[in-house]
Design an enzyme around this catalytic site. Structure first.
Site, short mmCIF file in Angstrom:
data_model
loop_
_atom_site.label_atom_id
_atom_site.label_comp_id
_atom_site.label_asym_id
_atom_site.label_seq_id
_atom_site.Cartn_x
_atom_site.Cartn_y
_atom_site.Cartn_z
N GLU A 22 21.35 -42.50 -13.23
CA GLU A 22 21.05 -42.93 -14.43
C GLU A 22 21.49 -42.48 -15.58
OE1 GLU A 22 16.55 -44.47 -13.42
OE2 GLU A 22 17.02 -43.03 -12.05
N ARG A 69 16.32 -42.89 -22.78
CA ARG A 69 15.86 -44.07 -21.59
C ARG A 69 14.39 -44.42 -22.21
NH1 ARG A 69 12.42 -42.62 -16.16
NH2 ARG A 69 12.44 -44.83 -15.77
N HIS A 101 13.38 -49.73 -13.33
CA HIS A 101 14.35 -49.17 -12.71
C HIS A 101 15.64 -49.59 -12.82
CE1 HIS A 101 11.54 -47.30 -9.45
NE2 HIS A 101 11.79 -46.32 -10.40
N ARG A 134 1.72 -44.38 -5.61
CA ARG A 134 1.16 -45.77 -5.98
C ARG A 134 1.18 -46.77 -5.08
NH1 ARG A 134 6.16 -46.40 -10.35
NH2 ARG A 134 6.12 -44.39 -10.89
N ASN A 141 15.37 -38.37 -21.84
CA ASN A 141 14.53 -38.96 -21.05
C ASN A 141 13.08 -38.06 -21.24
OD1 ASN A 141 12.89 -40.23 -19.44
ND2 ASN A 141 14.19 -39.94 -17.40
#
Ligand code: ADP
Length: 395
Positions: free
Chosen positions: A379, A85, A174, A235, A7
């Site tokens: 993940e 990823r 996600h 965010r 990743n």
């Protein structure tokens, strides 16, 4: 077969070596501050942690460390595939893809949709292909799971030409995590995934909610970019689209500055004026910090409202899944969220909720309640699984 899961961020590289269906991870690590004098690689091997300085090193040098570590463990020859990823696959990818030159070009074509993320993913793929030239590489997209969203969920009410010419639509992110925890939840509830309509809430620094109908994404709170939806660490999540023009004029900011502030200075950090970290905010709220308390309350309120909205996407709701750093660890956020969702039929089991922390998943509602569960996301395992499946099919 071992799969190396990779990743790549703009200055980081996270890696893990695993097999799809066994729990052991003989090698994992994180390279940080790549491209600077302070670059280093943290390596975790079987209970032992070392940090290798890598001044000025980039992805190629970091992969050099990974190769050396694999050699030292005598596992280099056992690596059968590399799973990457990739953040944005636009509407070009609804499943993982073998990284041929054509597929890499398609990932490049998605750069305008994720100008911060996809270039880093591409650079990481190129360095990994140079380091591991003899095995297949697979891209696993954050957006792919959400390609099953119906048009009514993914279209914005904006001029059609924006959609047709520029790809302005909702994509969702996600996806790997939402898909993984939905599957795990079905297993924990001992019911077939195909028969379950779940809302999954991935609550980490980034946060999104997904409506999962029979194992397929029916809606996501994230949209064209990962800025839409819930309140996150830094965010904003949803704001009035009129805000941009208003604050640009009032505060004398450029559009780029407004976007940066909505991404990096907003969310829990902006509301609290203290921190983007939920654990820190819960502690400060406990000491009476008003900003911290407000930040947690707005986070929970918006989360509950979004979960309730997702029930519309599903028609029938069979359960709610909490995951991510906050979802897996904050009993307080879970309990406040379920309290607001009592009207949907959720009743908290306070003891079970208190027990579900630090890797202890499980059902946190009473037997007569609609079930809410804590599921630990993974993940890396999901990417390893999807990579191995694709490679097995292709060979
Ligand atoms: P990322 O999205 O970067 O992978 P994580 O999924 O690790 O992030 O989630 C990070 C968030 O989880 C932070 O806000 C952190 O404070 C929160 N968190 C971790 N442990 C706890 C805890 N015990 N209580 C409350 N929040 C926690």
């Amino acid at each position: 077969m071992w799969t190396l899961v990779v990743n790549c961020g703009s200055s980081s590289l996270k890696f893990a070596l695993l097999r799809p269906d066994t729990p052991d991870v003989p090698l994992a690590g994180l390279a940080e501050r790549l491209g600077t004098d302070a670059a280093s690689v943290r390596v975790d091997r079987a209970g032992e942690r070392v940090t290798v300085p890598l001044p000025g090193g980039g992805y190629p040098e970091a992969f050099g460390v990974v190769l050396a570590e694999l050699g030292a463990l005598d596992l280099r020859e056992q690596v059968g595939a590399v799973g990457h990823r990739v953040v944005h696959g636009g509407d070009l990818f609804s499943a993982p893809a073998l990284l041929t030159p054509e597929v890499l070009d398609a990932v490049r074509a998605c750069v305008p949709l994720a100008p911060l993320h996809n270039p880093a993913n591409i650079a990481g793929i190129e360095a990994a292909q140079a380091a591991f030239g003899d095995v297949p590489h697979v891209a696993v997209f954050d957006t792919a799971f959400h390609q099953t969203m119906p048009e009514v969920a993914y279209r914005y009410a904006v001029p059609e030409s924006w959609y047709r010419q520029h790809g302005v639509r909702r994509y969702g992110f996600h996806g790997t995590s939402h898909a993984y925890v939905a599957g795990e939840a079905a297993r924990m509830l001992d019911r077939p995934l195909e028969d379950l309509n779940l809302v999954t809430a991935h609550l980490g620094n980034g946060a999104s909610v997904c409506a999962v109908a029979g194992g397929r994404s029916a809606d996501s709170s994230m949209g064209l970019t990962p800025l839409e939806g819930l309140v996150m660490g830094t965010r904003s999540g949803d704001v009035d689209p009129g805000l941009h023009d208003f604050i640009a004029r009032e505060a004398g900011l450029s559009l780029t500055q407004v976007t940066a502030a909505l991404n990096k200075e907003s969310g829990l950090l902006g509301l609290s004026g203290l921190s983007n970290d939920m654990r820190e905010l819960e502690e400060a709220a406990g000491r009476g910090h008003a900003g911290a308390r407000l930040a947690v309350e707005v986070f929970v309120y918006r989360l509950a409202k979004t979960v309730a909205g997702m029930a519309v996407a599903l028609g029938r709701l069979d359960g709610l899944v909490f995951t991510g750093g906050i979802g897996e660890n904050s009993a307080a956020v879970r309990s406040a969220t379920l309290e607001r969702l009592g009207l949907l039929g959720f009743h908290l089991d306070a003891e079970a909720n208190a027990r579900a922390v630090r890797g202890q998943g499980g059902v946190i509602t009473t037997p007569e309640s609609l079930p809410a569960l804590v599921v630990n996301t993974n993940e890396e395992r999901m990417i390893a699984r999807e990579t191995a499946q694709l490679v097995a099919r292709g060979l």
